[in-house]
Design a protein around this motif. Structure first.
Motif, mmCIF file in Angstrom:
data_model
loop_
_atom_site.group_PDB
_atom_site.id
_atom_site.type_symbol
_atom_site.label_atom_id
_atom_site.label_comp_id
_atom_site.label_asym_id
_atom_site.label_seq_id
_atom_site.Cartn_x
_atom_site.Cartn_y
_atom_site.Cartn_z
ATOM 1 N N GLN A 261 21.733 -42.470 -44.049
ATOM 2 C CA GLN A 261 23.101 -42.253 -43.572
ATOM 3 C C GLN A 261 24.047 -41.730 -44.655
ATOM 4 O O GLN A 261 25.092 -41.182 -44.343
ATOM 5 C CB GLN A 261 23.663 -43.554 -42.992
ATOM 6 N N GLY A 262 23.665 -41.886 -45.914
ATOM 7 C CA GLY A 262 24.517 -41.371 -46.990
ATOM 8 C C GLY A 262 24.277 -39.902 -47.281
ATOM 9 O O GLY A 262 24.824 -39.359 -48.256
ATOM 10 N N ALA A 263 23.506 -39.224 -46.449
ATOM 11 C CA ALA A 263 23.084 -37.842 -46.724
ATOM 12 C C ALA A 263 24.201 -36.888 -47.165
ATOM 13 O O ALA A 263 23.994 -36.085 -48.080
ATOM 14 C CB ALA A 263 22.341 -37.278 -45.503
ATOM 15 N N PRO A 264 25.409 -36.965 -46.561
ATOM 16 C CA PRO A 264 26.438 -36.007 -46.992
ATOM 17 C C PRO A 264 26.850 -36.189 -48.460
ATOM 18 O O PRO A 264 27.512 -35.318 -49.025
ATOM 19 C CB PRO A 264 27.623 -36.299 -46.068
ATOM 20 N N LEU A 265 26.447 -37.322 -49.049
ATOM 21 C CA LEU A 265 26.811 -37.584 -50.456
ATOM 22 C C LEU A 265 25.741 -37.099 -51.427
ATOM 23 O O LEU A 265 25.871 -37.299 -52.642
ATOM 24 C CB LEU A 265 27.044 -39.088 -50.657
#
Ligand code: FMN
Length: 354
Positions: free
Chosen positions: A326-330
Motif C-alpha cells: 500500500q505504500g507503493a506511491p512512496l
C-alpha cells in the motif's frame, strides 16, 4: 543479544525477499550497506537456489537471508483447472494465443523438496526465512544445528505462536498492507487481515521473540514507527522494487511510478493465493470472475504466467504479476546502497539525531 548484534547490522532494516524481483546483486548491495539483504528462492529449484547463494557470496562477505516457500503441497484438480483455462481462453485469444492444454505445479514447497533442504544444509546461508508455513521439525533442527539464524512470517497471533513453538529465532509480522503474497499458513482459513501496526503490537506483547514489522513501510519515519511499536527491525519490500539492481521490468517500474500505485489490491487470481499487486488488467478480472475459484497455488500461477507471456508478446503489459504494497506511491528509484543510506539518515532525523 539483539538481531543487529547477531547479524552484525548497522541498521534495523531487512530488504524483503522478493521471488522474481530481488536479485543476488540487490541483496549483496543492501548487506554491504549495513542492512540485511535477501534473496527469494521459493520459485526456483535447488540448483537455481544454489547458484543464487553462490552469487551473493561472491559479492559480499556479510550476512544475507535466503527465503523459502513452505506452503501445503498443491492439490491438482484437472476439472477445476480446465474450467479456469476455459474462462481465460478469450483473453488468450485477444493476443492471438491459445491457453496451455494443462497446468503444472511450477515449483515445490520446501516441505516436500528434500533436495532443497539438503542444499541448504550443505551451503548453510547465514539467515533463512520461511513464508506460508514452517518446515518439518527434523529439517528445522538440522538447520539449527548448522548455526543458521531463522525467521518466519506470521500474519496472526496463532501463526506467531506456531513460529515460536518451532524454535525459530524471530518473527516477521506481515500486515495486510504488505506487497506480494500474504504469508498466511492456510489460505482457506478466515483471515482477520490485521494491519502492520496492530499485528506488530500483538506479537510484541504476546510472544518472546524479536518481531520484524513488514507491510507498508517505505521510509525512515516508517521504520522509526515500527521500532516505537517494539519491533526489532523493519522489513521493506516495495521500497526496493525500483532499485536498478532489482529484476523488475520496465513496465513494472513504470506502473509503480504511475497512478496504479495508488490502487493496490489483494487478489488470488494471478497465482491461486492472495497477494497484493498494483491495479492492472489482471487484478481487474476480480470484477468478472464471479464464483469461480482459481486452481490451487501455485498451479494457477502457471496460467497467470502464460497469459502474461502471451499479452507481453503483443505489447500488453497489464497481465504482469506486479506485486506491491500500500505504500507503493512512496517508492523511490535509486541504487540500493543509496536507498539504505537515505533510510538511515531519515531514521536518524526521526530520532532527533540528524
Ligand atoms: C515483489 C514482491 C515479491 C515478494 N516475494 C516474497 C517472497 O518471495 N517471499 C517472502 O517471504 N515474501 C515476499 N514478499 C513479501 C515481503 O516479504 C514483505 O512481506 C512485504 O514486501 C512487506 O510489505 P511492503 O512491500 O509494503 O514493504 C514479496 C513482496 C513483494 C513486494
Amino acid at each position: 543479544m539483539s538481531i543487529l548484534d547477531q547479524l552484525d547490522l548497522s541498521l534495523p532494516l531487512i530488504q524483503a525477499p522478493m521471488a522474481g524481483v530481488s536479485t543476488p546483486e540487490l541483496a549483496a548491495a543492501v548487506s554491504e550497506a549495513g542492512a540485511l539483504g535477501s534473496i527469494g528462492v521459493g520459485a526456483t529449484d535447488a540448483a537455481g537456489a544454489r547458484s543464487m547463494i553462490a552469487e551473493v557470496r561472491e559479492r559480499t562477505g556479510r550476512a544475507f537471508n535466503v527465503n523459502l516457500f513452505v506452503h501445503g503441497p498443491a492439490s491438482a484438480n484437472p476439472a477445476r483447472e480446465a474450467e479456469w483455462l476455459g474462462w481465460l481462453r478469450p483473453l488468450f485469444a485477444e493476443f492471438g494465443a491459445e491457453p496451455p492444454a494443462t497446468l503444472r505445479t511450477i515449483y515445490k514447497s520446501l516441505a516436500e523438496d528434500a533436495g532443497m533442504a539438503a542444499m541448504l544444509l550443505e551451503t548453510a546461508p547465514p539467515v533463512l526465512s520461511f513464508h506460508f508455513g514452517l518446515p518439518p521439525a527434523d529439517v528445522l533442527s538440522a538447520l539449527r544445528e548448522r548455526g543458521i539464524f531463522m525467521l518466519a512470517t506470521a500474519t496472526s497471533l496463532d501463526e506467531a505462536r506456531a513460529v515460536e513453538a518451532a524454535g525459530i529465532d524471530a518473527i516477521v509480522a506481515q500486515g495486510i498492507e504488505a506487497g506480494g503474497h500474504r504469508g498466511m499458513f492456510d489460505p482457506a482459513a478466515p483471515d482477520d487481515a490485521l494491519g502492520t501496526m496492530a499485528l506488530t503490537r500483538l506479537l510484541v506483547k504476546n510472544t518472546s521473540l524479536p518481531v520484524v514489522a513488514a507491510g507498508g513501510i517505505m521510509d525512515g519515519a516508517g521504520i522509526a514507527a515500527a521500532l516505537d511499536l517494539g519491533a526489532a527491525a523493519a522489513q521493506l519490500g516495495t521500497a526496493f522494487i525500483a532499485c536498478p539492481e532489482s529484476a523488475a521490468d520496465d513496465a513494472y517500474r513504470a506502473a509503480l511510478a504511475g497512478p496504479a500505485a495508488y490502487h493496490t489490491t489483494l487478489t488470488p487470481l494471478i497465482s491461486g493465493r492472495p497477494a497484493r499487486a498494483l491495479a492492472n488488467r489482471f487484478t481487474a478480472l476480480a470484477r468478472t470472475v464471479g464464483n469461480r475459484l482459481p486452481p490451487d497455488y501455485p498451479i494457477a500461477y502457471d496460467a497467470g504466467k502464460a497469459l502474461h507471456a502471451a499479452a507481453k508478446a503483443k505489447g500488453e503489459y497489464g497481465f504482469g504479476a506486479q506485486w506491491a504494497g500500500q505504500g507503493a506511491p512512496l517508492a523511490r528509484a535509486m541504487p540500493a546502497a543509496e536507498l539504505v543510506d537515505t533510510l538511515r539518515l531519515e531514521l536518524q532525523a526521526c530520532r532527533g539525531n540528524p
